[in-house]
Design an enzyme around this catalytic site. Structure first.
Site, PDB file in Angstrom:
ATOM      1  N   ASP A 149       9.027   2.580   1.947  1.00 49.33           N
ATOM      2  CA  ASP A 149       7.859   3.339   2.373  1.00 49.33           C
ATOM      3  C   ASP A 149       7.686   3.094   3.872  1.00 49.33           C
ATOM      4  O   ASP A 149       7.213   2.045   4.295  1.00 49.33           O
ATOM      5  CB  ASP A 149       6.634   2.869   1.576  1.00 49.33           C
ATOM      6  CG  ASP A 149       5.355   3.594   1.987  1.00 49.33           C
ATOM      7  OD1 ASP A 149       5.326   4.179   3.087  1.00 49.33           O
ATOM      8  OD2 ASP A 149       4.379   3.548   1.217  1.00 49.33           O
ATOM      9  N   PHE A 165       0.850  -1.191   0.000  1.00 46.10           N
ATOM     10  CA  PHE A 165       0.000   0.000   0.000  1.00 46.10           C
ATOM     11  C   PHE A 165       0.888   1.245   0.000  1.00 46.10           C
ATOM     12  O   PHE A 165       1.756   1.386   0.856  1.00 46.10           O
ATOM     13  CB  PHE A 165      -0.950   0.042   1.200  1.00 46.10           C
ATOM     14  CG  PHE A 165      -1.918   1.192   1.098  1.00 46.10           C
ATOM     15  CD1 PHE A 165      -3.067   1.090   0.342  1.00 46.10           C
ATOM     16  CD2 PHE A 165      -1.647   2.399   1.738  1.00 46.10           C
ATOM     17  CE1 PHE A 165      -3.943   2.170   0.206  1.00 46.10           C
ATOM     18  CE2 PHE A 165      -2.514   3.479   1.613  1.00 46.10           C
ATOM     19  CZ  PHE A 165      -3.663   3.360   0.852  1.00 46.10           C
ATOM     20  N   LYS A 223       2.394   9.428   8.332  1.00 43.95           N
ATOM     21  CA  LYS A 223       1.455   9.158   9.431  1.00 43.95           C
ATOM     22  C   LYS A 223       1.911   9.646  10.817  1.00 43.95           C
ATOM     23  O   LYS A 223       1.370  10.611  11.327  1.00 43.95           O
ATOM     24  CB  LYS A 223       1.125   7.670   9.476  1.00 43.95           C
ATOM     25  CG  LYS A 223       0.234   7.237   8.310  1.00 43.95           C
ATOM     26  CD  LYS A 223      -0.373   5.874   8.532  1.00 43.95           C
ATOM     27  CE  LYS A 223      -1.478   5.554   7.559  1.00 43.95           C
ATOM     28  NZ  LYS A 223      -1.038   5.030   6.264  1.00 43.95           N
TER      29      LYS A 223
END
Ligand SMILES: *Cc1c(COP(=O)(O)O)cnc(C)c1O
Length: 418
Positions: free
Chosen positions: A241, A150, A270
């Site tokens: 990532d 993702f 995040k």
């Protein structure tokens, strides 16, 4: 009006929530749970009806310091009174300070700031393409990513995301991506061999050190070490990532520390701002090849977001929070493993690092992650699925021993009765 008065007013205001009115005017891009949250404190949240929840979602692995943390309140209130946005036409001292902290505390030498994980990955993709054209001399660069990965929701990042369900209605996708199974070194070697033809060539491999959204799957150390040596031999860039696993969530500051390898480029978002939007793309000096005007973001790295992210970084250090992640993570995993052993007919596996953990349900039963998440929510515990069969546990990094025990009690009770 004093800040104390403002805070008092905010705590008093209890607006009646009208779901029908909300649904009339907000696009239905999200499958929302039918509660509206209006107040938080630490790892606790309250909905508009006054019901209390233990928050093991943390805004999807984002609210590192939980809700209404004194360090966040102080950073937000001080910075907003001083200066909050000026654009990157000028030097921003807070941006320099945050970049300095990130460089001092990682393998990176340079930082580019943006506002989200997808944007950070977009920046990494653009940097890798420029590197391919100007350094590797590849006309048609390909970026390899993993199945079940993702990387975000922009066009380039849904293309990078190796899950067809995110791509279905959005063709044509962005060219220049191909996919391999995660943790499978033979597959990568084969793909590199096949793709290096004519004008085409593999420029970069983009992977999560631990796949979050795709089912909480930790990276295999041997796989990543072999990848690192392949990249060293070929000049292919290794990009991580770290949007979900980075900033202490894994029990180390960066997920790559688990794998014993350093990426050439990596991204964060995040947890970086503890819930205030900020993203970062970081790189080693040799791939710092962007020139003025080649990439930009109006909001990126503004004084407000950087001051708050700096407060998150300093609090992680000052309060030894990463140590808390390590111990609370062990406590949570061993508790979940004990539950899994007792209810083996329902639970297949528990896995994760630090405070990013997944509980995978048995494949051959009807029970899905969303069923379990709903049942736990009724009992006052917020959880989030990672795919159809995995329940994800990503509490704020300040979660206490008692709160982990309480969450384990609820989850056991839910599993016993569902
Ligand atoms: C959430 C996430 C993203 C996307 O971040 P946004 O801020 O939603 O754009 C990218 N990569 C990973 C690994 C993520 O978990």
């Amino acid at each position: 009006m004093s800040i104390e008065t403002l805070v008092q007013q905010a705590n008093q205001a209890s607006t009646p929530f009208n779901k029908a009115s909300f649904d009339q005017v907000v696009m239905s891009t999200y499958g929302r749970f039918p509660i509206a949250l209006e107040k938080g404190d630490g790892c606790l949240l309250w909905d508009t009806e006054g019901k209390q929840y233990l928050d093991f979602v943390a805004g999807i692995a984002t609210c590192t310091l939980g809700h209404a943390h004194p360090a966040l309140i102080e950073a937000v209130t001080q910075q907003i009174q001083k200066i909050h946005h000026i654009s990157n036409l000028y030097y921003i001292p807070e941006q320099g300070e945050l970049a300095r902290w990130l460089v001092d505390n990682s393998c990176a030498d340079r930082v580019f700031f943006c506002n989200s994980g997808a944007e950070a990955n977009e920046a990494a993709i653009k940097l890798a393409r420029k590197y391919a054209h100007t350094v590797l001399d590849i006309d048609k660069p390909i970026i390899l990513t993993a199945n079940a990965s993702f990387h975000g929701r922009t066009l380039a990042t849904i293309t990078a995301t190796g899950q067809p369900k995110y791509q279905t209605n959005f063709y044509p996708l962005v060219p220049g991506f191909d996919y391999v199974p995660y943790n499978d070194i033979d597959a990568v070697e084969a793909a590199i061999g096949e793709l290096d033809e004519g004008d085409y060539g593999v420029a970069a491999i983009l992977l999560e050190p631990l796949q979050g959204e795709g089912g909480v799957r930790p990276g295999d150390i041997k796989y990543f070490q072999k990848l690192r040596s392949i990249c060293d031999e070929t000049g292919i860039l290794l990009i991580f990532d770290e949007v979900q696993v980075g900033m202490g969530r894994s029990g180390k500051l960066w997920g790559y520390e688990y794998l014993g390898v350093e990426p050439d480029i990596f991204t964060s978002a995040k947890g970086l701002g503890g819930g205030i939007p900020i993203g970062a793309m970081m790189a080693k000096k040799f791939c710092d090849i962007f020139e003025p005007g080649e990439h930009a973001s109006t909001f990126g790295g503004n004084p407000f977001a950087c001051a708050v992210a700096l407060a998150v970084c300093h609090t992680l250090e000052k309060d030894n929070i990463i140590q808390n992640v390590h111990y609370r993570g062990q406590q949570l995993r061993s508790g979940l493993q004990a539950i899994a052993a007792k209810y083996g007919d329902r639970i297949a596996e528990v896995r994760g690092w630090g405070l990013i953990n997944g509980m995978e349900l048995q494949p051959d039963i009807e029970l899905t992650a969303i069923d379990l998440v709903k049942a736990a929510m009724n009992e006052g515990l917020l959880l989030v699925p990672a795919g159809t069969k995995v329940v994800r546990f990503v509490p704020p990094l300040i979660v206490t021993e008692a709160q982990i025990n309480r969450a384990l009690e609820i989850i056991e009770q839910v599993i016993a009765t569902i």
